[in-house]
Design an enzyme around this catalytic site. Structure first.
Site, mmCIF file in Angstrom:
data_model
loop_
_atom_site.group_PDB
_atom_site.id
_atom_site.type_symbol
_atom_site.label_atom_id
_atom_site.label_comp_id
_atom_site.label_asym_id
_atom_site.label_seq_id
_atom_site.Cartn_x
_atom_site.Cartn_y
_atom_site.Cartn_z
ATOM 1 N N HIS A 182 -91.915 -66.308 38.337
ATOM 2 C CA HIS A 182 -92.177 -68.126 38.945
ATOM 3 C C HIS A 182 -90.727 -68.226 39.623
ATOM 4 O O HIS A 182 -89.709 -68.050 39.082
ATOM 5 C CB HIS A 182 -92.567 -68.843 37.822
ATOM 6 C CG HIS A 182 -93.803 -68.939 37.476
ATOM 7 N ND1 HIS A 182 -94.823 -69.457 38.442
ATOM 8 C CD2 HIS A 182 -94.394 -68.154 36.511
ATOM 9 C CE1 HIS A 182 -95.970 -69.217 37.871
ATOM 10 N NE2 HIS A 182 -95.929 -68.560 36.773
ATOM 11 N N LYS A 625 -98.402 -81.788 35.351
ATOM 12 C CA LYS A 625 -98.190 -82.319 36.592
ATOM 13 C C LYS A 625 -99.385 -83.227 36.770
ATOM 14 O O LYS A 625 -99.583 -84.335 37.635
ATOM 15 C CB LYS A 625 -98.441 -81.438 37.723
ATOM 16 C CG LYS A 625 -98.228 -81.748 38.852
ATOM 17 C CD LYS A 625 -97.973 -80.600 40.106
ATOM 18 C CE LYS A 625 -98.270 -80.805 41.466
ATOM 19 N NZ LYS A 625 -99.855 -80.685 41.797
#
Length: 980
Positions: A182, A625
């Site tokens: 990532h 999120k």
């Protein structure tokens, strides 16, 4: 260059003030906290010494390479920042900002590099200090350290858990850190290599040295720091998947290949009833429960650069590195095992192995171990050539056939071990052979298991095209698969059809062809390197049962699973692993898994191919999120409890795969505490978790630090799995019965507060893209995957990782706390249904939760760490980047109010200042802030210049400006020690 030969003390870049530098929100006033700081200061002397030493080295290098003017500029900024952090005079803060704004030409880059590299050097010193403290504790005869294997084993034995139970668990256990690529890893491999050298030199300086030896080491240190300064910190081209594969493999060379066998050896010794005696045969290798996993090369979700070729490359490069290690170890064994039959006998099996090795040198006629190892080396070399095609640095001296399986290699090594142990050679076997034996059981011929991952909507489109092009659809009926409802899709019995859907004579879309090619590459990789090479197919955005069934159909097309009617063998096919990411998906997850396990064809596959084990992955990033910090954590916790019930009712072993990041907003924090805080029954010897971004280099760049972190994972798994469950389950049930209504109330309120800001505030996306360096992060070349799923400035399309990274850079850390203050305050004021009637009683309840309930205690602890790293005064500077005043005041005003509310509520619950119970972390943060602050102010100023230049000319005429921004991003990430 003369400065390199000068004594280290000549030139001082004095980034060396350790304790205490107050935070903006005030110095500690609690006398107990002040005493803890004084004690910490006393015990920090070795760390202080190392940081001073490295700071002086950096100062010499800067003065020699950049000149006195640049050095003085950097030192002036440093003194101003330290003075402000010590005294808190706003005039110093304004002076610091003014001096940063005056930087021109190449000075911003030099300043950014200087402060960034000092923070990198501080990290090296802190990691070294952790190793030093552990060693000092052992030398002092103190009890085993919390989180160590020794502490875990002793604790379990004290609770009545015997060795037999521990061994039984280990024989079926799975503990697997999974390295991912990532885009939060901002350091280059070149700089990490120098970091390792500097760490090694610090270790060498701790020995008793002569004056000449010390001088030589100090010169070497300056040389390494000079190398660091003269090495480009930034990547000027975006990382490719091939680069990410090589970066990950560097950790195997430096850490995993050597350290993992040592962890097994430590555990075996701890499980030995008697103290190890020199000539007692070493135990056989433990069953391989601790293994490594990887997403690099197999994670296609949102990354168009990952395909069949990258999967093939990942598997090939892993095997290549592994065989290099095996061949090196076998060659070294050949040098070590020089026993002569003129002096000591050997087992007949060993003599037969030696005779079969093909070595007829008269010089080794009486050295059967060497002759046997020459044959083993030759077979290993043949295996390496057969599987990888690699050219060997050291050729075999005799011809040989390759090994068919790792078990065949292990059997040959076992013959050598048995002969040594039977002939007073046990101490010799422990030198190297035992570790190699364990390595073969763990790493096989594949090194690490590569997961496949793809989004469910891609699988859906691929299957729809296959049905459409096949002509006869589902059950002989031509249909539009995408138009079917869920019931119709599940009713399709394509798995029972023997005929293939795909045809080699049809030209499919690029997406469909690519997906089928990846699955076929996985099948080929398993056949080549062993089934452990690829085991899982993870389905991102799992929302329905058909999302999982579609993957089984695609596996059938690729030949990964047995055709209908044939016997399902153990290990057949890839385990289909759902990934539940959003809050609604987490809530539906248990229901989906119940339906999945109740399908007869799936239940049969789980039983026969998967050993009655089913993995479920939980996503921390997207759930945070989507719903914010508290709601994400509470939804994950509830989902885990419900999944335990679903699996227990069906007698299927649940393996949780935690998609954690390095920031608290993405499930970061202490892995050990997080594992122990899991609901009872969720670990049970089965644990996989992602290791991402900055976490990989901070945990595993150093062998000793890496060993400790692996030990933490194993120890926590043992404790969580084997500690008496009845009491833990009873206590957990009591907590849930008493406190779940409060948590649900606060979760709903926190989510409403969070989404009200992020998704319901008009213009919030404009604020975010202006007030954070998200646009600049996208150009940092720190990963092969795009920062957004789609072009445009929409929060929904932004990936969760750069989302968290951006909030960390501007020192708000919003993903790790926002909404908590409002939630706690509302509960105290109004309460939930069934809550205590008075505010005082509700406060007492929350304080009890904070002290007695591990889940809530860990939640608050992680949030506390994040709040300690946040700085609203710095964040206010970023807010000024928002051109629309009304939007700026509305959004930042809401953030400021919630930040103050959350701090107040946390103090109310814990009854202490931030991090008062963790003086070590507090001291480290206080030291760092004075060196992170200039980087933040410089980043703000440079972003202003960069964006102004873009508006004028459509691009930045001075390439030094965006590069300096990227340098500040690197330094801030290093200083905070978590990023995304």
């Amino acid at each position: 260059m003369a400065a390199y030969n000068a004594p280290v003390s000549n030139c001082q870049f004095r980034l060396t003030h350790i304790l205490p530098i107050p935070q903006r929100h005030g110095a500690p006033t609690d006398p107990f906290q002040m005493n803890a700081i004084r004690q910490q200061s006393d015990s920090a002397e070795p760390l202080r010494h190392d940081i001073r030493l490295l700071g002086r080295c950096l100062g010499e290098v800067i003065q020699a390479c950049e000149g006195k003017r640049v050095y003085d500029t950097i030192e002036t900024l440093r003194r101003t920042a330290v003075r402000f952090r010590r005294a808190g005079d706003p005039a110093d803060d304004k002076l610091l900002q003014a001096r940063v704004k005056q930087l021109r030409g190449n000075d911003p880059n030099s300043v950014a590099r200087a402060f960034s590299y000092f923070l990198h050097l501080s990290n090296i010193a802190e990691d070294r200090d952790q190793n030093r403290r552990q060693r000092e504790r052992a030398l002092a005869g103190a009890g085993p350290e919390r989180g160590s294997l020794r502490q875990a084993i002793e604790s379990l034995k004290a609770q009545g858990v015997n060795n037999a139970r521990i061994r039984r668990l280990l024989s079926e256990a799975c503990v697997m850190p999974v390295l991912t690529a990532h885009p939060t890893e901002v350091q280059r491999k070149s700089t990490l290599d120098v970091h390792r050298e500097i760490s090694s030199l610090l270790v060498q300086r701790e020995r008793e040295l002569t004056a000449d030896e010390l001088s030589e080491l100090d010169l070497a240190l300056i040389g390494q720091v000079a190398t660091l300064w003269q090495t480009r910190m930034l990547r000027y081209t975006r990382l490719t998947v091939a680069d990410e594969i090589e970066n990950a493999l560097s950790y195997y060379r430096s850490t995993f290949l050597n350290v993992i066998p040592r962890v097994y050896g430590d555990l075996a010794r701890l499980l030995n009833r008697e103290p190890v005696k020199p000539f007692t045969p070493p135990p056989p290798p433990l069953e391989p429960f601790l293994r490594m996993g990887s997403w690099i090369g197999g994670d296609r979700d949102g990354n168009p650069n990952v395909d069949a070729a990258t999967l093939e490359r990942a598997l090939l490069r892993q095997a290549t590195v592994l065989f290099e290690h095996y061949l090196q170890e076998v060659h070294a064994l050949g040098a070590e095992l020089s026993a002569s039959t003129l002096l000591i006998e050997a087992d007949p099996a060993l003599l037969a192995l030696a005779d079969a090795g093909g070595d007829d040198s008269p010089h080794r006629r009486d050295e059967p171990y060497r002759r046997a190892l020459i044959g083993i080396y030759a077979r290993l070399a043949a295996t390496a050539r057969h599987l990888t095609g690699q050219k060997l640095a050291r050729r075999a001296t005799v011809p040989a056939a390759p090994y068919d399986t790792p078990d065949a290699l292990a059997a040959d090594l076992a013959v050598i071990a048995a002969s040594l142990s039977a002939r007073h050679g046990a101490p010799i076997a422990r030198l190297r052979l035992s570790g190699l034996q364990q390595a073969v059981t763990v790493f096989g011929f594949h090194l690490a298991t590569v997961d496949l991952r793809q989004s469910s909507d891609v699988h859906e489109r691929v299957l729809a095209e296959l049905f459409a092009r096949a002509g006869d659809g589902i059950d002989g009926q031509a249909v539009d698969y995408l138009a079917l409802d869920e019931a119709a899709r599940v009713a399709g019995r394509e798995l029972a059809h023997a005929r293939p859907l795909a045809s080699p004579w049809i030209a499919y879309s690029e997406e469909t062809a690519s997906e089928l090619a990846v699955l076929r590459a996985a099948a080929a990789g398993r056949a080549r390197y062993g089934r452990q090479a690829v085991l899982q197919s993870i389905v991102s955005h799992t929302e329905t049962l058909s999302d999982l069934l579609e993957v089984l159909v695609l596996q059938k097309e690729a030949g990964l699973i047995a055709p209908p009617g044939e016997t399902i063998a153990p290990g057949d096919g890839l385990m289909v692993v759902p990934l539940f990411e959003t809050i609604p998906d987490l809530q539906r997850g248990p229901e989906i898994m119940a339906a999945w396990l109740d399908l007869p064809e799936v239940r049969q596959r789980v039983r026969l191919a998967q050993g009655d084990t089913q993995e479920v992955m939980l996503g921390y990033s997207d759930s945070n999120k989507d719903g914010g910090f508290l709601t994400s954590n509470w939804s994950l916790y509830q989902a885990e409890r419900a999944l335990v019930d679903v699996f227990s009712a069906r007698s299927v072993r649940l393996r949780m795969f935690h998609g954690r990041g390095d920031s608290v907003g993405r499930g970061g924090g202490s892995s050990y505490d997080a594992i122990l805080a899991q609901p009872p029954g969720t670990v049970a010897g089965q644990l996989r978790l992602t290791e991402q971004g900055e976490v990989i280099q901070s945990k595993y760049k150093d062998a000793e630090v890496g060993r400790w972190h692996l030990e933490l994972l194993v120890a926590a798994t043992l404790e969580s799995s084997l500690a008496p469950q009845a009491a833990a389950t009873s206590a957990e049930d009591a907590h849930m019965q008493q406190h779940a209504p409060a948590m649900s109330f606060m979760s709903e309120l926190a989510q409403r507060t969070y989404r009200g800001l992020v998704y319901d505030t008009p213009g919030f996306a404009d604020y975010f893209f202006a007030a954070t360096p998200i646009s600049e992060i996208a150009g940092l070349n720190i990963g092969s995957r795009p920062a957004s799923r789609k072009k445009g400035q929409h929060i929904e399309d932004l990936r969760a990782i750069p989302w968290g990274f951006s909030w960390a850079q501007c020192r708000l850390m919003l993903t790790g706390w926002y909404g908590m203050g409002s939630a706690i305050e509302a509960y105290l004021e109004t309460g939930a249904q069934g809550a205590p009637r008075s505010r005082r009683a509700r406060l007492a309840q929350l304080r009890e939760m904070a002290s007695d309930w591990p889940a809530f205690r860990t939640l608050l602890s992680n949030m506390e760490m994040v709040l300690a790293k946040s700085d609203l005064a710095i964040a206010a500077g970023y807010a000024q980047l928002v051109p629309r005043r009304g939007l700026r005041e509305r959004v930042f005003g809401a953030i400021t109010a919630e930040h103050g509310r959350t701090l107040a509520m946390l103090r109310l619950l814990t009854r202490r200042d931030l991090l008062a119970d963790n003086p070590g972390l507090m001291a480290s943060l206080r030291e760092r802030f004075a060196y992170i602050d200039p980087l933040n102010y410089l980043q703000i100023e440079l972003i202003k210049r960069h964006r102004a230049a873009q508006r004028r000319a459509g691009d930045d005429a001075d390439i030094r400006v965006p590069r300096a921004i990227h340098l500040t991003i690197n330094g801030i990430a290093a200083g905070l020690r978590n990023s995304g």
